[in-house]
Design a protein around this motif. Structure first.
Motif, PDB file in Angstrom:
ATOM      1  N   SER A  33       0.820  -1.207   0.000  1.00 25.40           N
ATOM      2  CA  SER A  33       0.000   0.000   0.000  1.00 25.40           C
ATOM      3  C   SER A  33       0.856   1.260   0.000  1.00 25.40           C
ATOM      4  O   SER A  33       0.560   2.233  -0.709  1.00 25.40           O
ATOM      5  CB  SER A  33      -0.935   0.001   1.220  1.00 25.40           C
ATOM      6  N   LEU A  34       1.924   1.259   0.782  1.00 28.93           N
ATOM      7  CA  LEU A  34       2.788   2.438   0.855  1.00 28.93           C
ATOM      8  C   LEU A  34       3.498   2.686  -0.477  1.00 28.93           C
ATOM      9  O   LEU A  34       3.553   3.818  -0.962  1.00 28.93           O
ATOM     10  CB  LEU A  34       3.806   2.267   1.981  1.00 28.93           C
ATOM     11  N   VAL A  35       4.031   1.622  -1.073  1.00 28.41           N
ATOM     12  CA  VAL A  35       4.722   1.773  -2.351  1.00 28.41           C
ATOM     13  C   VAL A  35       3.735   2.205  -3.434  1.00 28.41           C
ATOM     14  O   VAL A  35       4.001   3.111  -4.231  1.00 28.41           O
ATOM     15  CB  VAL A  35       5.428   0.471  -2.751  1.00 28.41           C
ATOM     16  N   GLY A  36       2.570   1.557  -3.457  1.00 27.26           N
ATOM     17  CA  GLY A  36       1.564   1.925  -4.441  1.00 27.26           C
ATOM     18  C   GLY A  36       1.091   3.356  -4.283  1.00 27.26           C
ATOM     19  O   GLY A  36       0.886   4.069  -5.273  1.00 27.26           O
ATOM     20  N   ALA A  37       0.923   3.793  -3.029  1.00 28.09           N
ATOM     21  CA  ALA A  37       0.487   5.165  -2.779  1.00 28.09           C
ATOM     22  C   ALA A  37       1.523   6.175  -3.271  1.00 28.09           C
ATOM     23  O   ALA A  37       1.171   7.237  -3.811  1.00 28.09           O
ATOM     24  CB  ALA A  37       0.232   5.356  -1.289  1.00 28.09           C
TER      25      ALA A  37
END
Length: 431
Positions: free
Chosen positions: A106-110
């Motif tokens: 989620s962090l990388v995608g965000a």
């Protein structure tokens, strides 16, 4: 003859929708989703083309309608055949490790969603994205994977970490749905939430809400362009312009003028039939090269050398409207003529097997089906290789996490008493 085909396609779509609504949870089956796409996307585009004097003066229109009907029927045939396949192997997964991996995704995608939003308008808002914009969205998809895992874990057992990941992901989906007006993201989010609850709680969305969603889908079909123009393409959202959108008038125009995607299908079938020029599935290889071979790394010449020449799907005097899609029926016909409908049977069979495993509590298959539902619907509206492209992407970014979280517990329970296991037998048995 064309009107007879319209009636046949209409009644088949309705019959498959009624069948899905009649059975509890039947609207999660691919045949229901396929029928919904044919009813809301394909059928409304046909009536205006029947009396269009610019259409090919042969049986291409009737052939396109009949072939679309065959593809829809094959969705149901393949789904029934796939139910008889043997269930695949399963693992029990550590909930903690799954959520840690989901948080990282989620962090990388965000981050890449944010970088995509910072691109100049000419790169970010063009109809056909290329270069950096494509690369950012390629990695931004990890946000969806993290959200899907968190939804499944939270449906199994409430946890604060899963809830935080969900709320974090929803913030980005809010922007994509409400501001950017992306119909596919709205459908994807709704399906992921509903399927996670269905797999682990046995709760199905009320039928009237499903029926209402079809009405909204039909309204969105003709109003999405105006909505995006008001909220996304002009810098700041203009909500007054949104209120001025007239779906009824837009529907009247569509029924009178016909839709561009089905027009593309008719002209392609006309050209392919006349020239007897089929690609025999090579277009699938070309699309994988286009998506997964970065020209920035290997060079344009190397990438172009990997493509295999295929016959043109349109005649030289026809140009599809900018921003329109080819539809999965087009590439299916371009590959094997009318036998191309078997692509839909194969896809439906694989999805049926995945869903059967998921209903038996197979966590990896639950995640896979949650993330495959939307690409499977795009098979109808865009290209049949959409689902294969999605599966390759999932394999790259999800397999490491599943291997990291996989456990071999004693007697079906995790070795760590402070951890919880997800796997076959942990989901509710739903009939």
């Amino acid at each position: 003859m064309a009107w007879l085909g319209v009636v046949l396609l209409l009644f088949t779509s309705i019959a498959m929708l009624v069948s899905g609504l009649w059975r509890r949870g039947g609207f999660f089956d691919f045949p229901f989703l396929a029928a919904a796409m044919f009813l809301t996307f394909v059928l409304p585009q046909i009536p205006g083309l029947i009396d269009d004097r610019f259409m090919p003066q042969n049986s291409a229109l009737s052939g396109a309608i009949f072939f679309s009907w065959l593809c829809l029927v094959m969705c149901s045939v393949g789904w029934q055949l796939g139910k008889h396949a043997k269930l695949g192997p399963d693992l029990v997964f550590s909930e903690k490790r799954l959520l840690y991996y989901a948080a990282g995704l989620s962090l990388v995608g965000a981050y890449f969603f944010y970088r995509f939003g910072q691109l100049a308008d000419e790169e970010r808002l063009r109809g056909f994205l290329t270069g950096t914009a494509v690369a950012y969205l390629f990695f931004a998809k990890m946000l969806t994977y993290g959200l899907a895992i968190a939804l499944l874990c939270y449906a199994h057992r409430r946890s604060s970490l899963a809830l935080c990941i969900i709320l974090f992901g929803l913030a980005f989906y809010f922007d994509r749905i409400v501001i950017a007006g992306r119909r596919s993201e709205a459908a994807e989010l709704a399906l992921m939430i509903a399927l996670a609850i269905w797999f682990h709680r046995g709760w199905a969305v009320p039928r009237f809400l499903v029926s209402l969603s079809l009405v909204f889908a039909m309204a969105g079909l003709v109003s999405a362009g105006e909505y995006r123009a008001a909220t996304y393409y002009n810098g700041a959202p203009d909500w007054r312009a949104v209120l001025e959108i007239n779906p009824v008038e837009n529907w009247r125009k569509l029924l009178k003028q016909g839709g561009p995607e089905f027009r593309n299908l008719v002209f392609s079938i006309s050209s392919i039939s006349e020239n007897q020029a089929y690609d025999f599935g090579v277009s699938h290889w070309n699309s994988l090269v286009f998506v997964y071979v970065p020209a920035q790394l290997v060079g344009t010449k190397v990438k172009e050398s990997l493509y295999v020449d295929t016959p043109a799907v349109y005649s030289k005097d026809y140009d599809p409207a900018p921003g329109t899609t080819p539809t999965g029926m087009m590439d299916s016909f371009a590959s094997f003529s009318y036998f191309g409908c078997l692509k839909f049977a194969l896809l439906a069979g694989v999805l049926s097997w995945i869903y059967s495993c998921a209903m038996q509590g197979n966590t990896s298959m639950q995640i896979l089906y949650m993330l495959s539902a939307m690409p499977a619907m795009l098979v109808i509206t865009h290209f049949t290789n959409e689902i294969v492209i999605a599966w390759v992407h999932m394999a790259v970014f999800l397999m490491p996490g599943l291997l990291y979280a996989g456990m071999r517990p004693a007697h079906g329970r995790p070795e760590n008493p402070n951890d919880y296991g997800l796997g076959r037998g942990t989901a509710r048995s739903v009939v």
